[in-house]
Design a protein around this motif. Structure first.
Motif, PDB file in Angstrom:
ATOM      1  N   ASN A  28     -73.047  21.732 -87.001  1.00 50.94           N
ATOM      2  CA  ASN A  28     -73.148  22.565 -88.205  1.00 50.94           C
ATOM      3  C   ASN A  28     -72.657  23.978 -87.931  1.00 50.94           C
ATOM      4  N   GLY A  29     -72.944  24.460 -86.749  1.00 53.38           N
ATOM      5  CA  GLY A  29     -72.566  25.828 -86.409  1.00 53.38           C
ATOM      6  C   GLY A  29     -71.075  26.051 -86.322  1.00 53.38           C
ATOM      7  N   VAL A  30     -70.349  24.996 -85.969  1.00 54.70           N
ATOM      8  CA  VAL A  30     -68.892  25.157 -85.870  1.00 54.70           C
ATOM      9  C   VAL A  30     -68.156  24.655 -87.111  1.00 54.70           C
ATOM     10  N   ALA A  31     -68.918  24.056 -88.034  1.00 49.20           N
ATOM     11  CA  ALA A  31     -68.274  23.369 -89.160  1.00 49.20           C
ATOM     12  C   ALA A  31     -67.331  24.275 -89.933  1.00 49.20           C
ATOM     13  N   ASP A  32     -67.727  25.501 -90.082  1.00 47.73           N
ATOM     14  CA  ASP A  32     -66.920  26.381 -90.925  1.00 47.73           C
ATOM     15  C   ASP A  32     -66.017  27.300 -90.119  1.00 47.73           C
ATOM     16  N   LEU A  33     -66.015  27.122 -88.811  1.00 45.25           N
ATOM     17  CA  LEU A  33     -65.174  28.014 -87.999  1.00 45.25           C
ATOM     18  C   LEU A  33     -63.713  27.622 -88.164  1.00 45.25           C
ATOM     19  N   PRO A  34     -62.859  28.598 -88.366  1.00 45.78           N
ATOM     20  CA  PRO A  34     -61.435  28.285 -88.494  1.00 45.78           C
ATOM     21  C   PRO A  34     -60.885  27.811 -87.150  1.00 45.78           C
ATOM     22  N   GLY A  35     -60.083  26.754 -87.177  1.00 38.72           N
ATOM     23  CA  GLY A  35     -59.445  26.273 -85.946  1.00 38.72           C
ATOM     24  C   GLY A  35     -60.196  25.171 -85.258  1.00 38.72           C
ATOM     25  N   ILE A  36     -61.399  24.891 -85.689  1.00 42.59           N
ATOM     26  CA  ILE A  36     -62.157  23.803 -85.069  1.00 42.59           C
ATOM     27  C   ILE A  36     -62.293  22.638 -86.055  1.00 42.59           C
ATOM     28  N   THR A  37     -62.052  21.440 -85.552  1.00 42.94           N
ATOM     29  CA  THR A  37     -62.275  20.240 -86.356  1.00 42.94           C
ATOM     30  C   THR A  37     -63.233  19.323 -85.601  1.00 42.94           C
ATOM     31  N   ILE A  38     -64.192  18.771 -86.315  1.00 36.92           N
ATOM     32  CA  ILE A  38     -65.060  17.748 -85.722  1.00 36.92           C
ATOM     33  C   ILE A  38     -64.301  16.427 -85.761  1.00 36.92           C
ATOM     34  N   ALA A  39     -64.159  15.786 -84.590  1.00 33.09           N
ATOM     35  CA  ALA A  39     -63.269  14.632 -84.478  1.00 33.09           C
ATOM     36  C   ALA A  39     -63.903  13.338 -84.956  1.00 33.09           C
ATOM     37  N   TYR A  40     -65.216  13.180 -84.743  1.00 32.73           N
ATOM     38  CA  TYR A  40     -65.892  11.939 -85.134  1.00 32.73           C
ATOM     39  C   TYR A  40     -67.223  12.308 -85.788  1.00 32.73           C
TER      40      TYR A  40
END
Lengths: 349, 349, 349, 349
Positions: free
Chosen positions: C275-287
């Motif tokens: 959740n903490g990285v969900a909205d960070l630009p440049g990061i995608t959750i892969a699975y």
């Protein structure tokens, strides 16, 4: 399943053919008096001499009983307990030897998809990232088939490039040469030009698919690997007691270039077959015809009709691709009759 | 080592002999047209029929390439991952197959010393105390050789007693029948009388030492074990692609009792040889002569002199015991000439 | 490489964590007087009782030493000499156990690419065409991982569908449950609901990644397969002599649902991180994040910066995908500190 | 079988004892924060340092999980595909590891009867006659146990003589050191004096029977053999993920000579026991008492009575020989109480 007498000529496999008369005569001639068992006989000495003549003075040849045996005996001295083999996903060792590589060698096959059955240097390089990780098997051998299982051939340059890539990374190059003769015939090279001269470490030289009764050879070009072969051959159930009859077959093939005569003829028959279907509507040749195999894609109804009259196998039933093999004893008439039935099968639906 | 031409007749092994003419003719006759590979041919169908005729309707026969192969393919379906084999310490699987049982089968051989190569029921019983202990391999197969490696034969009653002991404990009975024909000839029984009728589960039937070129059979008498054999034969490198030529050899042996003709003759030549040395001073026959082998103990100087003229092997060099084998093509003259040289060798010192 | 003290909290693996205090206390409590070795002690009896309570009266549990050991011991009784395993190409047995499946079991892994680490019934069906062909290993086991190596979970229904497909074809279903607790916690089911109740035949239940020191269990749900396990465990080097200390760990996990407590917490920390990285630009959750793993794709420069401060591993370096694992002892502060550094790493370039 | 609480002190095995408090404290102390898995932690670094201090700068130590594991991982890098091990017929690898040597290593054990569990140079020499014969496995490793399975010890000179004999013939020397500490304590030597200084190539150093929970080490003294161990350890299922807890146990044993303290004490208790029965009528000590084991032969009725009160095992039931083991935590009172019951058991009949 007793289909032999009901079919005119099999296009299913080059091992549906019998034995070339010259080879059977050589076996009969070897049936003279006593001979030491397991290889200490003069026919085996002659065979070993032929191998050095053909593949160079450092080559050591060991006669074995069948193709899977030649592969397992040839690969065994190259592989430690946690080593892996890089190969095409169509490799015979990966697909048609009932898991012998995994069970008998205890090795992992790192298989790679290919367009034409041929591994490229980058396919090897892509497998090297696990070197040094103790959680993963260590790539140690690159194994290629010449001819490939898709009927294609590596050029000498392509083999040399794979050998260079393998050796630079500390790997060895193995070649499944069940149809090596067909490759040399197609490429119009010597047998040494696609083995000894291009960096192969151990390979097999197939006789059975090229007119022998049952005879293959494991050829070792890296002298340090040869010492183990007699032990491995015996343990792997590939040692004939009456060895002279195996050696005599291989020597017959290597005398007066019988190997090339047989293979060239089979290749020509495949070309004749491929040419004959080239313009037929509904048939596509799936891979370049570079040996004695023709892979063709045709309508399933046509294949079904054809299978009523001729013996051959689907290669990829879902894709509708079949494999047609020719042999040393396939005649132009055989091919032409087959072509005639193919044409008729295509118009049935 | 190219000793074949310099010796008059080998007494070293029955596989120093060549191929019986009838068998070679059968192979030549099979070289006619195409045939499906791997066994779907009419020669193999005939072989399978011969097996049922000889060993009963439940017997299933599978042709393989050599004796060690027949043993490994026959033992494999009987053994789980932690199972062991009870056998004599002279058993071929324990002494002369380069550890194939351990490596290919992963099994432990629980070997027992014997006086004459023959296992007794009490030898089996003595090994059963570990059943159920998870620290120890579990005895699962009793393997005997008929003829034994010391040239002796089990009577049908002796085999039946071993089968009863094995089966009562939940074990199976395997027989290495590389020289089964010689045993049946010596005992003057049918082949079935020492296999099917006395409780053997799986056995091998040897052709190569009895006049074939290279042909052995794995015979399964316990139907539930047969299903696995085709897979195990292929994986164990024992499947011939041009199977018809293996099947034809075995069928030739099983036609008109050629197996008995060849084996009886070889046995008689061994008896002639044993009788000829019986009264010679300094020679002792080490084991009862019940097949085509004579084990004799003689002075080492005499053996050394004899080895200059004839090819044979020490069995136990420390004890001065040698093994002399006869074959289907050993003649009375061969034996008499050998006896003549033996007599001269004995007086040299 | 002695990196432990220089990093604030590892996100590299759940086995970088130590031992949960309750489990260490249970081990200490077991250090009381003598106890029979190899399992005949009261701590092991208690463990076996817990297994039946958790997985049903037919379940038999066998404690082993590590995850690869649990997989090999669990798979061994299902596989004959020419049998193969159908699994995802990401399966731990296929990728990170140094070829133990091939060498120790002698089996071939028929690996299938998947989108999310999860095998589907059609992946199994697609492998069945070779059944009956003696040139090819025979599919015999379907092996799935729950949680998968990509952090995803099978629903009970998905497992049941795989079990049905496998059983209908005569195959067995194996589950690598190194993180089974995390799956049950994520799915909010009992452990039995994703094993016993949905047709699994043999599975492993992991303790080490969930707070144990070194303890896994092989659980057999098909009673006929249980007999072999003690022998296979001993032979496969997975039997502890002072067994009570392994059993005590597993019992501690199964008491008062400590397994669920630990796994739920670790899962929540992964969700907090995702959740903490969900909205960070440049990061995608892969699975999908369905356990205690977060797979994220981010710029390589950011990863490089982050690796200077935190310990974790690339999953797919070419794709820029990393794997972040949480553990039973990861705290919200750990996650928040990590998130803080992630944010800073992203802006560096 | 839940016999632990009903017996006063087990004399059945040194692994019936629990964990020495110092070792359990070291494990508890290691439970602090995160640590890299699989060995990259500071406790493992310390362990590796201890190994070099104890066994010399070329020694490399690898922590494993149990004794059979230490044997298999240590033997694997020494053995090629057709190599055999010369060992005593009482060797643990030959008798109590469920055929792991045959199945996991694929090797043949060339076992030799001995009077006292100790192999002599002539036992090795007698096995060398098969070197070079491709029909037989090739002797490659001599494996001895120090302490032997009969409780006896090799002197440093005896080990050196075996190493010389092995090396002169191109073989390697392996030592099963599950009770190496007891041997050094009995011989009053350093650990290096019976390993590094006398030509051992690879050996195991046992912790579990000497007060550890579960910790053994494979020590490699021939540097060229060390490279393979991490791969073999992982593949052989002997790699702990939370390695620090294994390393901490071994380091605790190697700190302030705890290994010697524990082993000396156990040895002394065995001597006290042996001395106590020395003059009893009807009891014979079967082998010299040189460690923490007493082998005694006594009337079966006495044994039966004794087994009602104390836990121990028959070694050879037919001969009436039993094995009594002492441990680090056996007290003089334990021994004296046991002696008291022994005396009473002897008079019962």
């Amino acid at each position: 399943m007793l289909i032999d007498s009901t079919y005119p000529k099999s296009f299913a496999s080059d091992n549906h053919a019998g034995v070339h008369p010259t080879i059977l005569e050589a076996m009969t001639a070897a049936n003279h008096g006593d001979a030491p068992a397991y290889g200490g006989d003069r026919w085996t000495s002659t065979f070993e001499h032929h191998i050095k003549e053909t593949f160079g003075p450092e080559a050591e040849g060991f006669a074995v009983l069948n193709g899977a045996g030649a592969n397992m005996v040839g690969l065994a001295p190259m592989l430690g307990r946690y080593d892996a083999i890089v190969c095409a996903d169509t490799a015979h060792i990966a697909t048609h030897e009932t898991g012998a590589a995994e069970r008998l060698l205890g090795t992992k096959l790192l298989t790679t998809p290919t367009a034409d059955g041929k591994l490229r240097p980058q396919d090897v390089t892509a497998r090297l990232s696990t070197l040094g990780s103790h959680h993963e098997p260590q790539p140690r051998v690159v194994s290629i088939s010449q001819v490939t299982e898709l009927g294609t051939c590596y050029s000498p340059e392509e083999i040399a490039a794979l050998a260079d890539t393998a050796h630079a990374a500390g790997l060895l190059l193995h070649m499944d040469g069940a149809r090596l003769a067909n490759a040399a015939a197609h490429l119009n090279t010597s047998l040494g030009a696609i083995t000894t001269e291009v960096g192969v470490d151990i390979f097999s030289f197939g006789g059975t698919k090229n007119g022998a009764l049952a005879a293959e050879a494991v050829i070792v070009l890296s002298p340090s690997l040869a010492h183990a072969i007699p032990f491995l051959r015996r343990q792997s159930l590939q040692l004939a007691s009456k060895m002279r009859f195996i050696s005599a077959q291989l020597s017959a093939l290597l005398t007066h270039d019988l190997w090339r005569h047989n293979a060239s003829h089979a290749n020509q028959m495949a070309t004749r077959l491929a040419n004959g279907v080239a313009d037929l509507p509904g048939i596509t040749i799936a891979y370049p015809v570079q040996s004695n195999a023709v892979f063709a894609t045709l309508p399933k109804a046509a294949t079904a009709a054809l299978l009523n009259r001729y013996l051959f196998h689907y290669w990829d039933e879902a894709a509708g691709t079949v494999r047609w093999m020719t042999a040393f004893d396939t005649t132009p008439d055989h091919v032409d009759d087959f072509l005639d039935v193919i044409r008729k099968s295509l118009v049935i639906p």
